[in-house]
Scaffold this motif. Structure first.
Motif, mmCIF file in Angstrom:
data_model
loop_
_atom_site.group_PDB
_atom_site.id
_atom_site.type_symbol
_atom_site.label_atom_id
_atom_site.label_comp_id
_atom_site.label_asym_id
_atom_site.label_seq_id
_atom_site.Cartn_x
_atom_site.Cartn_y
_atom_site.Cartn_z
ATOM 1 N N TRP A 169 -48.751 -24.392 16.531
ATOM 2 C CA TRP A 169 -48.732 -24.130 17.967
ATOM 3 C C TRP A 169 -47.527 -23.281 18.334
ATOM 4 C CZ3 TRP A 169 -49.615 -30.023 18.707
ATOM 5 C CH2 TRP A 169 -50.958 -30.314 18.456
ATOM 6 N N PRO A 170 -47.635 -22.484 19.387
ATOM 7 C CA PRO A 170 -46.549 -21.569 19.747
ATOM 8 C C PRO A 170 -45.336 -22.293 20.331
ATOM 9 C CG PRO A 170 -48.228 -21.541 21.440
ATOM 10 C CD PRO A 170 -48.761 -22.409 20.314
ATOM 11 N N GLU A 171 -44.191 -21.637 20.244
ATOM 12 C CA GLU A 171 -43.008 -22.163 20.923
ATOM 13 C C GLU A 171 -43.239 -22.078 22.421
ATOM 14 O OE1 GLU A 171 -39.474 -20.157 19.645
ATOM 15 O OE2 GLU A 171 -39.254 -21.529 17.959
ATOM 16 N N VAL A 172 -42.840 -23.144 23.106
ATOM 17 C CA VAL A 172 -43.028 -23.246 24.554
ATOM 18 C C VAL A 172 -41.720 -23.744 25.152
ATOM 19 C CG1 VAL A 172 -44.382 -24.375 26.368
ATOM 20 C CG2 VAL A 172 -45.471 -23.806 24.202
ATOM 21 N N GLY A 173 -41.315 -23.186 26.273
ATOM 22 C CA GLY A 173 -40.092 -23.622 26.947
ATOM 23 C C GLY A 173 -40.214 -25.027 27.502
ATOM 24 N N HIS B 261 -43.912 -28.039 28.714
ATOM 25 C CA HIS B 261 -44.249 -29.316 28.089
ATOM 26 C C HIS B 261 -44.410 -30.383 29.169
ATOM 27 C CE1 HIS B 261 -43.126 -28.306 23.863
ATOM 28 N NE2 HIS B 261 -42.330 -27.451 24.450
ATOM 29 N N ASP C 119 -43.718 -30.517 17.416
ATOM 30 C CA ASP C 119 -43.160 -29.861 16.221
ATOM 31 C C ASP C 119 -44.251 -29.335 15.291
ATOM 32 O OD1 ASP C 119 -40.504 -30.346 17.058
ATOM 33 O OD2 ASP C 119 -40.626 -32.391 16.259
ATOM 34 N N PRO D 172 -46.239 -26.573 13.562
ATOM 35 C CA PRO D 172 -46.034 -25.147 13.285
ATOM 36 C C PRO D 172 -47.229 -24.281 13.669
ATOM 37 C CG PRO D 172 -46.375 -26.361 11.236
ATOM 38 C CD PRO D 172 -46.286 -27.384 12.346
ATOM 39 N N ALA E 257 -36.922 -23.270 23.964
ATOM 40 C CA ALA E 257 -38.316 -23.339 23.525
ATOM 41 C C ALA E 257 -38.405 -24.092 22.204
ATOM 42 C CB ALA E 257 -38.878 -21.925 23.360
ATOM 43 N N ARG E 258 -39.515 -24.788 22.025
ATOM 44 C CA ARG E 258 -39.808 -25.469 20.767
ATOM 45 C C ARG E 258 -41.313 -25.632 20.668
ATOM 46 N NH1 ARG E 258 -41.345 -30.410 21.205
ATOM 47 N NH2 ARG E 258 -41.078 -31.532 23.129
ATOM 48 N N ARG E 259 -41.773 -25.984 19.485
ATOM 49 C CA ARG E 259 -43.210 -26.153 19.265
ATOM 50 C C ARG E 259 -43.632 -27.553 19.707
ATOM 51 N NH1 ARG E 259 -44.725 -21.767 16.558
ATOM 52 N NH2 ARG E 259 -43.165 -20.725 15.296
ATOM 53 N N ASN F 296 -34.024 -30.335 24.269
ATOM 54 C CA ASN F 296 -33.933 -28.932 23.907
ATOM 55 C C ASN F 296 -34.336 -28.164 25.148
ATOM 56 O OD1 ASN F 296 -34.326 -26.319 23.085
ATOM 57 N ND2 ASN F 296 -35.284 -26.856 21.149
#
Length: 163
Positions: free
Chosen positions: A80-84, A88, A76, A78, A71-73, A68
């Motif tokens: 934690w914030p979405e991060v590009g 990561h 996964d 919920p 951005a995603r958590r 991906n």
């Protein structure tokens, strides 16, 4: 952009874990076995003067369809914030490259015995560098708060299994 280049493994991980997991890498021991067809033991000369190594490797077990680029958590979760993708450090990376800092226990010819290398058995190693304190972070170090929660057990020793 779009420049491609070829990188050949110089070593492979032998032993340790057989599957990647999110936590409990503490105490995991493995060997970074340098390719004897290309290198002699002289290539590891002097490494025993260092306590830690920085190992660059390829996440060879990553599913190429599990990327991906947005951005995603993290994990996964919920909470934690979405991060590009570049926020990561996991194996879902566009070039499948990992970097790990691990303790060097012993140099035995072309076998580097290590602890805390978070790469699994058969992982291709692309580079090995001794850790120099002077290359550590300079200035104030800070990070997102969720990382401390997420990595609380990352380098903890794995609990014995109950039977």
């Amino acid at each position: 952009m779009g420049e491609a280049f070829t990188v050949e493994p110089i070593a492979h991980v032998v032993g340790g874990r057989t599957e990647p997991t999110d936590d409990y890498w503490g105490g995991v021991r493995a060997i970074v076995r340098i390719d004897e067809k290309r290198f002699t033991p002289e290539s590891a000369k002097g490494l025993d003067a260092f306590s830690h190594l920085e190992v660059v490797f390829r996440f060879h077990l990553t599913d190429p369809t599990d990327l991906n680029l947005g951005a995603r958590r993290p994990r996964d979760n919920p909470d934690w914030p979405e991060v590009g993708i570049f926020g990561h450090r996991n194996m879902r990376r566009i070039n499948w490259l990992g970097v790990s800092r691990c303790r060097l226990l012993k140099v035995d010819g072309l076998d580097l015995h290590v602890e805390g290398l978070d790469a699994v058995d058969s992982t291709p190693v692309l580079d090995i560098k001794p850790w120099f304190v002077e290359f550590g972070p300079r200035g104030e170090v800070f990070q997102a708060h969720w990382t401390t929660d997420m990595l609380g057990h990352y380098f903890a020793a794995q609990s014995p299994r109950k039977e």
